[in-house]
Design a protein around this motif. Structure first.
Motif, PDB file in Angstrom:
ATOM      1  N   SER A 294      -4.307  -2.232   6.950  1.00 34.21           N
ATOM      2  CA  SER A 294      -3.320  -1.359   7.686  1.00 34.21           C
ATOM      3  C   SER A 294      -2.254  -0.889   6.918  1.00 34.21           C
ATOM      4  CB  SER A 294      -2.618  -2.584   8.791  1.00 34.21           C
ATOM      5  OG  SER A 294      -2.077  -3.535   8.173  1.00 34.21           O
ATOM      6  N   PHE A 295      -1.880  -1.720   5.882  1.00 39.35           N
ATOM      7  CA  PHE A 295      -0.925  -1.062   4.675  1.00 39.35           C
ATOM      8  C   PHE A 295      -1.401  -0.122   3.849  1.00 39.35           C
ATOM      9  CE2 PHE A 295       0.400  -5.808   5.544  1.00 39.35           C
ATOM     10  CZ  PHE A 295       1.236  -5.457   6.462  1.00 39.35           C
ATOM     11  N   ILE A 296      -2.625   0.161   3.958  1.00 38.14           N
ATOM     12  CA  ILE A 296      -3.361   1.166   2.864  1.00 38.14           C
ATOM     13  C   ILE A 296      -3.694   2.438   3.297  1.00 38.14           C
ATOM     14  CG2 ILE A 296      -5.392   1.410   1.241  1.00 38.14           C
ATOM     15  CD1 ILE A 296      -3.541  -0.862   0.493  1.00 38.14           C
ATOM     16  N   LYS A 297      -4.056   2.486   4.637  1.00 37.15           N
ATOM     17  CA  LYS A 297      -4.687   3.815   5.404  1.00 37.15           C
ATOM     18  C   LYS A 297      -3.535   5.078   5.378  1.00 37.15           C
ATOM     19  CE  LYS A 297      -3.281   2.759  10.321  1.00 37.15           C
ATOM     20  NZ  LYS A 297      -3.446   2.571  11.479  1.00 37.15           N
ATOM     21  N   ASP A 298      -2.354   4.754   5.328  1.00 34.97           N
ATOM     22  CA  ASP A 298      -1.270   5.904   5.463  1.00 34.97           C
ATOM     23  C   ASP A 298      -0.559   6.045   3.796  1.00 34.97           C
ATOM     24  OD1 ASP A 298      -1.696   6.415   7.712  1.00 34.97           O
ATOM     25  OD2 ASP A 298      -0.297   5.012   8.655  1.00 34.97           O
TER      26      ASP A 298
ATOM     27  N   PRO B   8      -0.541   7.449   0.173  1.00 31.92           N
ATOM     28  CA  PRO B   8       0.630   7.313  -0.373  1.00 31.92           C
ATOM     29  C   PRO B   8       1.892   7.881   0.478  1.00 31.92           C
ATOM     30  CG  PRO B   8      -0.301   9.121  -1.670  1.00 31.92           C
ATOM     31  CD  PRO B   8      -1.225   8.751  -0.538  1.00 31.92           C
ATOM     32  N   TYR B   9       1.747   8.311   1.773  1.00 33.14           N
ATOM     33  CA  TYR B   9       2.617   9.089   2.341  1.00 33.14           C
ATOM     34  C   TYR B   9       3.606   8.277   3.059  1.00 33.14           C
ATOM     35  CZ  TYR B   9      -1.054  12.269   1.264  1.00 33.14           C
ATOM     36  OH  TYR B   9      -1.983  12.856   0.315  1.00 33.14           O
ATOM     37  N   ASP B  10       3.222   7.166   3.652  1.00 29.80           N
ATOM     38  CA  ASP B  10       4.160   6.298   4.425  1.00 29.80           C
ATOM     39  C   ASP B  10       4.918   5.369   3.764  1.00 29.80           C
ATOM     40  OD1 ASP B  10       4.890   3.949   6.107  1.00 29.80           O
ATOM     41  OD2 ASP B  10       4.316   5.081   7.563  1.00 29.80           O
ATOM     42  N   LYS B  11       6.288   5.687   3.664  1.00 27.54           N
ATOM     43  CA  LYS B  11       7.287   4.865   2.817  1.00 27.54           C
ATOM     44  C   LYS B  11       7.164   3.411   3.051  1.00 27.54           C
ATOM     45  CE  LYS B  11      10.665   8.931   2.078  1.00 27.54           C
ATOM     46  NZ  LYS B  11      11.877   9.537   2.464  1.00 27.54           N
ATOM     47  N   ASP B  12       7.148   3.011   4.458  1.00 25.40           N
ATOM     48  CA  ASP B  12       7.230   1.540   4.645  1.00 25.40           C
ATOM     49  C   ASP B  12       5.792   1.093   4.139  1.00 25.40           C
ATOM     50  OD1 ASP B  12       9.511   1.790   6.244  1.00 25.40           O
ATOM     51  OD2 ASP B  12       8.563   2.086   8.270  1.00 25.40           O
ATOM     52  N   ASP B  13       4.612   1.689   4.071  1.00 24.68           N
ATOM     53  CA  ASP B  13       3.536   1.025   3.656  1.00 24.68           C
ATOM     54  C   ASP B  13       3.631   1.142   2.042  1.00 24.68           C
ATOM     55  OD1 ASP B  13       2.405   0.760   6.173  1.00 24.68           O
ATOM     56  OD2 ASP B  13       0.981   2.515   6.121  1.00 24.68           O
ATOM     57  N   GLN B  14       4.332   2.185   1.452  1.00 21.54           N
ATOM     58  CA  GLN B  14       4.646   2.159   0.176  1.00 21.54           C
ATOM     59  C   GLN B  14       5.171   0.783  -0.396  1.00 21.54           C
ATOM     60  OE1 GLN B  14       6.102   5.663  -1.574  1.00 21.54           O
ATOM     61  NE2 GLN B  14       4.787   7.051  -0.459  1.00 21.54           N
ATOM     62  N   ALA B  15       6.399   0.680   0.443  1.00 27.48           N
ATOM     63  CA  ALA B  15       7.110  -0.596  -0.206  1.00 27.48           C
ATOM     64  C   ALA B  15       6.554  -1.649   0.226  1.00 27.48           C
ATOM     65  CB  ALA B  15       8.406  -0.441   0.965  1.00 27.48           C
TER      66      ALA B  15
ATOM     67  N   GLU C 106      -4.553 -12.333  -8.848  1.00 27.38           N
ATOM     68  CA  GLU C 106      -5.042 -10.826  -8.640  1.00 27.38           C
ATOM     69  C   GLU C 106      -4.908 -10.364  -7.443  1.00 27.38           C
ATOM     70  OE1 GLU C 106      -9.576  -9.022  -8.618  1.00 27.38           O
ATOM     71  OE2 GLU C 106      -9.399 -11.102  -9.243  1.00 27.38           O
ATOM     72  N   VAL C 107      -4.518  -9.121  -7.392  1.00 29.66           N
ATOM     73  CA  VAL C 107      -4.502  -8.476  -6.125  1.00 29.66           C
ATOM     74  C   VAL C 107      -5.254  -7.256  -5.743  1.00 29.66           C
ATOM     75  CG1 VAL C 107      -2.723  -6.919  -4.828  1.00 29.66           C
ATOM     76  CG2 VAL C 107      -2.130  -8.568  -6.566  1.00 29.66           C
ATOM     77  N   LEU C 108      -5.911  -7.337  -4.673  1.00 22.66           N
ATOM     78  CA  LEU C 108      -7.140  -6.399  -4.088  1.00 22.66           C
ATOM     79  C   LEU C 108      -6.538  -5.977  -3.107  1.00 22.66           C
ATOM     80  CD1 LEU C 108     -10.764  -6.998  -3.987  1.00 22.66           C
ATOM     81  CD2 LEU C 108      -9.603  -6.174  -2.040  1.00 22.66           C
ATOM     82  N   ALA C 109      -6.909  -4.535  -2.985  1.00 23.06           N
ATOM     83  CA  ALA C 109      -6.517  -3.583  -1.926  1.00 23.06           C
ATOM     84  C   ALA C 109      -7.879  -3.361  -0.963  1.00 23.06           C
ATOM     85  CB  ALA C 109      -5.824  -2.398  -2.116  1.00 23.06           C
ATOM     86  N   GLU C 110      -7.693  -3.763   0.579  1.00 25.24           N
ATOM     87  CA  GLU C 110      -8.867  -3.377   1.405  1.00 25.24           C
ATOM     88  C   GLU C 110      -8.608  -1.939   1.805  1.00 25.24           C
ATOM     89  OE1 GLU C 110     -10.130  -7.205   3.253  1.00 25.24           O
ATOM     90  OE2 GLU C 110      -8.244  -7.150   3.881  1.00 25.24           O
ATOM     91  N   GLY C 111      -9.683  -1.461   2.347  1.00 17.56           N
ATOM     92  CA  GLY C 111      -9.883  -0.197   3.130  1.00 17.56           C
ATOM     93  C   GLY C 111      -9.432   0.857   2.518  1.00 17.56           C
ATOM     94  N   VAL C 112      -9.652   1.075   1.076  1.00 15.37           N
ATOM     95  CA  VAL C 112      -9.383   2.292   0.095  1.00 15.37           C
ATOM     96  C   VAL C 112     -10.459   3.180   0.496  1.00 15.37           C
ATOM     97  CG1 VAL C 112      -9.104   3.250  -1.999  1.00 15.37           C
ATOM     98  CG2 VAL C 112      -8.568   0.720  -1.354  1.00 15.37           C
ATOM     99  N   GLU C 113      -9.996   4.535   1.083  1.00 17.71           N
ATOM    100  CA  GLU C 113     -10.783   5.394   1.464  1.00 17.71           C
ATOM    101  C   GLU C 113     -10.691   6.929   0.648  1.00 17.71           C
ATOM    102  OE1 GLU C 113     -10.702   5.875   5.770  1.00 17.71           O
ATOM    103  OE2 GLU C 113     -11.351   3.972   5.837  1.00 17.71           O
ATOM    104  N   THR C 114      -9.382   7.072  -0.066  1.00 18.62           N
ATOM    105  CA  THR C 114      -9.203   8.314  -0.656  1.00 18.62           C
ATOM    106  C   THR C 114      -8.905   8.125  -1.893  1.00 18.62           C
ATOM    107  OG1 THR C 114      -6.918   8.125  -0.104  1.00 18.62           O
ATOM    108  CG2 THR C 114      -8.338   9.152   1.834  1.00 18.62           C
ATOM    109  N   GLU C 115      -8.834   9.215  -2.775  1.00 19.70           N
ATOM    110  CA  GLU C 115      -8.589   9.168  -4.044  1.00 19.70           C
ATOM    111  C   GLU C 115      -7.033   9.074  -4.389  1.00 19.70           C
ATOM    112  OE1 GLU C 115     -10.355   9.279  -6.766  1.00 19.70           O
ATOM    113  OE2 GLU C 115     -12.299   9.622  -6.006  1.00 19.70           O
ATOM    114  N   GLU C 116      -6.392   9.533  -3.419  1.00 18.48           N
ATOM    115  CA  GLU C 116      -4.752   9.573  -3.489  1.00 18.48           C
ATOM    116  C   GLU C 116      -4.286   8.123  -3.211  1.00 18.48           C
ATOM    117  OE1 GLU C 116      -6.483  11.598  -1.586  1.00 18.48           O
ATOM    118  OE2 GLU C 116      -5.647  13.652  -1.846  1.00 18.48           O
ATOM    119  N   GLN C 117      -5.019   7.296  -2.530  1.00 22.71           N
ATOM    120  CA  GLN C 117      -4.893   5.731  -2.296  1.00 22.71           C
ATOM    121  C   GLN C 117      -5.224   5.198  -3.369  1.00 22.71           C
ATOM    122  OE1 GLN C 117      -7.526   4.960   1.133  1.00 22.71           O
ATOM    123  NE2 GLN C 117      -5.755   5.444   2.745  1.00 22.71           N
TER     124      GLN C 117
END
Length: 628
Positions: free
Chosen positions: A556-560, A562-569, A584-595
């Motif tokens: 839920s913090f990854i989907k928006d 790099p555009y959503d400032k709150d999710d960035q923070a 170690e930190v792993l991000a779930e739900g990565v779907e785009t090259e920008e993310q």
């Protein structure tokens, strides 16, 4: 058997004997004696002899009769003593009523039942009926009338006033013991009294316990059913309010049932104080209450008042408890016309309230029953699915963001339903946790994933980290570690290759137990990660106390990005927190090259998501990697 001789026969025999004596004795003397003087002398002696003989005869008769009377008196006295012993041993009071003269004779035991002694009545004629309870006088009167009319003894129960004013329960028996031989009019009645107050009080207590809850003294489910059925006959509308305390089990588990009982007593008193005069309340379970109200127009106001009564903290000793409740309401006749239907529908509405984040009180609708039937069918299907192994495991690769190499796989369960096809975990895992079916299902998933891992190791296909989700319900089990260890050792996979994913919610209910369990797992060699990090409510202080290896940023913090400032923070903060704690930190739900680029820029370690691969079956995963 001794024959009975009547007084007339005795007199007749005596008269015959005397007549014969006089007649024959006089003739005998005349026959032998001619001298008048001698005749007179002999007649005198003959008379004395007759007196002697008759005296001896009368003496014998009188002595025999006296002996007989004394014997009868002795037996009568013995019988009276036996009767007195029986009456005393049976704790009976005796009464004798002269019906003609309306006088009563009672023994001391009879008087003692009423707190009286012999001196209190002064031998005057007393109307004892004045001491009978007004409601019971008709019972006593009819019993006496019936025994006089039909000549049958009676046994009744009634109350009499004690000298100190309270009422004594009496078991009374009586009968007509003497009647006029000609007219049949009763002359005497007699009987006994027994004080049965203790028995009556015991019966009252038993009846109270049968119909009331001993802890709160409120009516119980049996009493509720009787009251509801009576009201359904008399009232056009009736509302059934089912109230259940939220998370009350935690109080019992943490502070003990004695404290929990005291909390329930306070809750019961507050609820009772919130009711209208005609409302009815019952306790039907550990922390469940039902209120009946005929005021359908103001039932919502009543429900709000009941819930508000619980808002103030409950103080037990040095502890304060804040309790809340969820309530479901079903109204007759539209929601049901029987106890079972109203109870079921109000219960269904209450569970809807528990699931709602916004409402504490929910009115029943028919759609809830349909949903309940669907849930019931789901439960049956799930149980059947576990028994028949209808679950398959898919695997989603975890990729190092800097090397682009696969460093791990997450095992994700799917339900291969025989009719509905492939069902994703979100559609059934939450329900298995509610029913605790997740315990056998979790072990089944763990075993199937490890068996696949073993096959891959033997093929040389994959020897990285296999991540498996573990439910908080599983961790709460005391023997959880022993169960999964038995499976792992049987299959022969190293604990160093297994990562157990838990959510933050695991720490909410039993943080100490969860911490000890994770410590044991870490000691064996398992890696521990927190899944969906940032969506729970656990204290950050637990992070430094737990044996963690990885934080997984929720999708839920990854989907928006790099555009959503709150999710960035938030994402930056989680990555920084992980680095600070050496995790170690792993991000779930990565779907785009920008993310992906944003995560690399902020030094996130790894990712998983559709950008690299969807969850794949074991066969498809092998084929895909062989092709690439």
């Amino acid at each position: 058997m001794r024959s009975r001789i009547s007084p007339f026969r005795i007199v007749l025999i005596y008269a015959l004997f005397a007549t014969l004596w006089i007649f024959f004795s006089d003739h005998a003397v005349e026959y032998f004696v001619d001298n008048v003087t001698v005749f007179a002398t002999l007649s005198t002696y003959k008379g004395f002899f007759f007196v002697l003989i008759t005296s001896l005869f009368l003496y014998g008769l009188i002595k025999a009769k006296i002996t007989q009377i004394e014997s009868m008196q002795k037996k009568l006295k013995e019988n009276e003593q036996r009767l007195e012993y029986v009456i005393h041993g049976a704790d009976l009071g005796y009464w004798d009523w002269d019906y003609v003269h309306d006088t009563h004779i009672v023994n001391d035991r009879w008087l003692s039942f009423l707190g009286l002694v012999r001196e209190d009545i002064h031998e005057e004629v007393t109307d004892w009926s004045e001491r009978i309870h007004p409601d019971d006088k008709i019972i006593a009167q009819r019993a006496i009338e019936n025994t006089i009319r039909n000549n049958k003894p009676y046994i009744i129960e009634f109350r009499m006033r004690h000298s100190d004013g309270h009422w004594v329960w009496i078991e009374g028996s009586g009968a007509v013991v003497e009647r006029d031989e000609k007219t049949g009019v009763p002359l005497r009645l007699a009987g006994t009294h027994r004080d049965i107050s203790n028995r009556k009080n015991t019966q009252k207590e038993i009846l109270f316990l049968a119909l009331n809850d001993p802890l709160t003294k409120l009516p119980n489910r049996v009493y509720l059913k009787q009251e509801l059925e009576k009201r359904l006959l008399d009232e056009l509308e009736l509302c059934f309010l089912f109230l259940d305390l939220d998370r009350f089990k935690t109080i019992n588990d943490m502070y003990g049932h004695t404290t929990g009982d005291k909390v329930i007593q306070v809750v019961a008193e507050r609820l009772r104080a919130s009711l209208n005069e005609l409302d009815f309340i019952a306790r039907v379970g550990g922390d469940e209450f039902v209120i009946l109200s005929s005021d359908s127009l103001h039932v919502k106001t009543l429900s709000e008042r009941l819930l508000q009564s619980l808002e103030a903290p409950i103080e037990i000793g040095f502890e304060q408890f804040r309790v809340s409740a969820s309530m479901g309401i079903a109204c007759s006749p539209k929601d049901g016309k029987s106890f079972e239907t109203l109870f079921r529908n109000a219960d269904t509405a209450m569970y809807e309230a528990k699931k709602s984040l916004q409402k504490s009180c929910v009115f029943y609708t028919k759609s809830m029953t349909e949903q309940l039937l669907n849930i019931s069918k789901l439960d049956n299907d799930l149980k059947h699915a576990v028994e028949n192994d209808e679950f398959v495991i898919f695997y989603q690769p975890q990729i190092n963001l800097f090397t682009n190499k696969m460093i791990g796989l997450e095992a994700l369960v799917r339900w291969q339903h025989p009719v509905e096809g492939m069902i994703p975990p979100n559609n059934f895992i939450p329900r298995t946790e509610e029913t605790r079916l997740i315990i056998p299902l979790g072990l089944l998933i763990f075993k199937k994933a490890l068996e696949q891992m073993k096959r891959w190791q033997e093929k040389g296909f994959f020897d990285g980290i296999l991540a498996i989700n573990i439910s908080s319900v599983q961790i709460e089990e005391e023997d959880f570690v022993e169960k999964i260890e038995a499976i792992r050792q049987e299959i022969g996979v190293s604990a160093l290759n297994i990562e157990l994913e838990v959510t933050e919610s695991c720490f909410m209910n039993f943080p100490e137990h969860v911490s000890k369990t994770l410590q044991k797992l870490e000691t064996v060699g398992y890696k521990i990660s927190i899944d969906d990090f940032g969506t729970g409510y656990s204290s950050l202080s637990y992070l430094k106390q737990l044996p963690l290896d990885k934080l997984k940023i929720d999708r839920s913090f990854i989907k928006d990005l790099p555009y959503d400032k709150d999710d960035q923070a938030i994402s930056k903060a989680i990555i920084a927190l992980g680095k600070t704690l050496n995790l170690e930190v792993l991000a779930e739900g990565v779907e785009t090259e920008e993310q992906k680029a944003f995560l690399i820029e902020n030094e996130c370690d790894s990712m998983q998501g559709f950008l690299f691969a969807k969850p794949l079956s074991a066969e498809v995963l092998e084929a895909t990697f062989h092709q690439n």
